[in-house]
Design a protein around this motif. Structure first.
Motif, PDB file in Angstrom:
ATOM      1  N   SER A  85     -78.085 -35.080  20.761  1.00  0.00           N
ATOM      2  CA  SER A  85     -76.636 -34.906  20.687  1.00  0.00           C
ATOM      3  C   SER A  85     -76.172 -35.297  19.291  1.00  0.00           C
ATOM      4  O   SER A  85     -76.784 -36.125  18.626  1.00  0.00           O
ATOM      5  CB  SER A  85     -75.941 -35.768  21.735  1.00  0.00           C
ATOM      6  OG  SER A  85     -76.175 -37.133  21.472  1.00  0.00           O
ATOM      7  N   MET A  86     -75.097 -34.706  18.871  1.00  0.00           N
ATOM      8  CA  MET A  86     -74.547 -34.990  17.544  1.00  0.00           C
ATOM      9  C   MET A  86     -73.187 -35.633  17.712  1.00  0.00           C
ATOM     10  O   MET A  86     -72.304 -35.061  18.352  1.00  0.00           O
ATOM     11  CB  MET A  86     -74.418 -33.709  16.716  1.00  0.00           C
ATOM     12  CG  MET A  86     -75.738 -33.051  16.361  1.00  0.00           C
ATOM     13  SD  MET A  86     -76.709 -34.013  15.203  1.00  0.00           S
ATOM     14  CE  MET A  86     -75.750 -33.825  13.736  1.00  0.00           C
ATOM     15  N   ASP A  87     -73.037 -36.820  17.162  1.00  0.00           N
ATOM     16  CA  ASP A  87     -71.743 -37.487  17.156  1.00  0.00           C
ATOM     17  C   ASP A  87     -70.896 -36.904  16.037  1.00  0.00           C
ATOM     18  O   ASP A  87     -71.407 -36.316  15.081  1.00  0.00           O
ATOM     19  CB  ASP A  87     -71.904 -38.990  16.919  1.00  0.00           C
ATOM     20  CG  ASP A  87     -72.592 -39.685  18.083  1.00  0.00           C
ATOM     21  OD1 ASP A  87     -72.533 -39.152  19.203  1.00  0.00           O
ATOM     22  OD2 ASP A  87     -73.180 -40.753  17.851  1.00  0.00           O
ATOM     23  N   GLU A  88     -69.600 -37.112  16.155  1.00  0.00           N
ATOM     24  CA  GLU A  88     -68.723 -36.707  15.066  1.00  0.00           C
ATOM     25  C   GLU A  88     -68.981 -37.597  13.862  1.00  0.00           C
ATOM     26  O   GLU A  88     -69.362 -38.761  14.010  1.00  0.00           O
ATOM     27  CB  GLU A  88     -67.257 -36.835  15.488  1.00  0.00           C
ATOM     28  CG  GLU A  88     -66.839 -35.818  16.514  1.00  0.00           C
ATOM     29  CD  GLU A  88     -65.360 -35.919  16.830  1.00  0.00           C
ATOM     30  OE1 GLU A  88     -64.576 -36.238  15.918  1.00  0.00           O
ATOM     31  OE2 GLU A  88     -65.020 -35.694  17.992  1.00  0.00           O
ATOM     32  N   ALA A  89     -68.760 -37.066  12.676  1.00  0.00           N
ATOM     33  CA  ALA A  89     -68.942 -37.855  11.458  1.00  0.00           C
ATOM     34  C   ALA A  89     -67.968 -39.027  11.475  1.00  0.00           C
ATOM     35  O   ALA A  89     -66.803 -38.857  11.830  1.00  0.00           O
ATOM     36  CB  ALA A  89     -68.696 -36.987  10.232  1.00  0.00           C
ATOM     37  N   PRO A  90     -68.446 -40.222  11.124  1.00  0.00           N
ATOM     38  CA  PRO A  90     -67.555 -41.388  11.162  1.00  0.00           C
ATOM     39  C   PRO A  90     -66.499 -41.331  10.062  1.00  0.00           C
ATOM     40  O   PRO A  90     -66.741 -40.780   8.991  1.00  0.00           O
ATOM     41  CB  PRO A  90     -68.507 -42.565  10.931  1.00  0.00           C
ATOM     42  CG  PRO A  90     -69.648 -41.985  10.184  1.00  0.00           C
ATOM     43  CD  PRO A  90     -69.787 -40.568  10.673  1.00  0.00           C
TER      44      PRO A  90
END
Length: 127
Positions: free
Chosen positions: A5-10
């Motif tokens: 899964s890919m989190d949103e860029a912080p």
């Protein structure tokens, strides 16, 4: 097949890029050789070693939290090279790090060539 899964860029509260102010004066605080225990598979100083080298050259480091660390890698430090660390006096962090009480700039050289530039934000530990 493995999927991640890919989190949103912080959202970062510090600049993505920085420049060392030209008016700062630096002093040499460490001179050593790049040792076997410091290198990666490419025979260069491992990127994780730099943070330790900088931290070891902060006066009274145990009295501060690190609020930010910005590193700009310029050139590799090969095994056996002469490695030098230069540090500025502490300055006001300004917009670099709103959480810090002071900012210290560093740069390093490997065999006389600019190797890394860094800015470290610090805040006094309160107990």
């Amino acid at each position: 097949m493995v999927t991640y899964s890919m989190d949103e860029a912080p959202e970062l509260s510090i600049p993505r890029r920085f420049r060392i102010p030209k008016e700062l004066k630096f002093q040499e605080v460490e001179s050593s050789k790049v040792a076997m225990s410091m290198i990666d598979i490419n025979m260069h100083m491992n990127n994780t070693v730099y943070a330790s080298k900088l931290y070891d050259n902060i006066d009274d480091a145990e009295k501060y939290f690190i609020t930010s660390i910005n590193l700009r890698y310029v050139h590799e430090a090969p095994l056996g090279s002469e490695f030098k660390v230069y540090r500025s006096d502490a300055v006001d962090p300004g917009e670099m790090d709103y959480r810090a009480e002071k900012l210290i700039y560093f740069y390093t050289e490997a065999d006389g060539m600019l190797n890394l530039e860094a800015a470290v934000g610090l805040k006094k530990v309160t107990i």
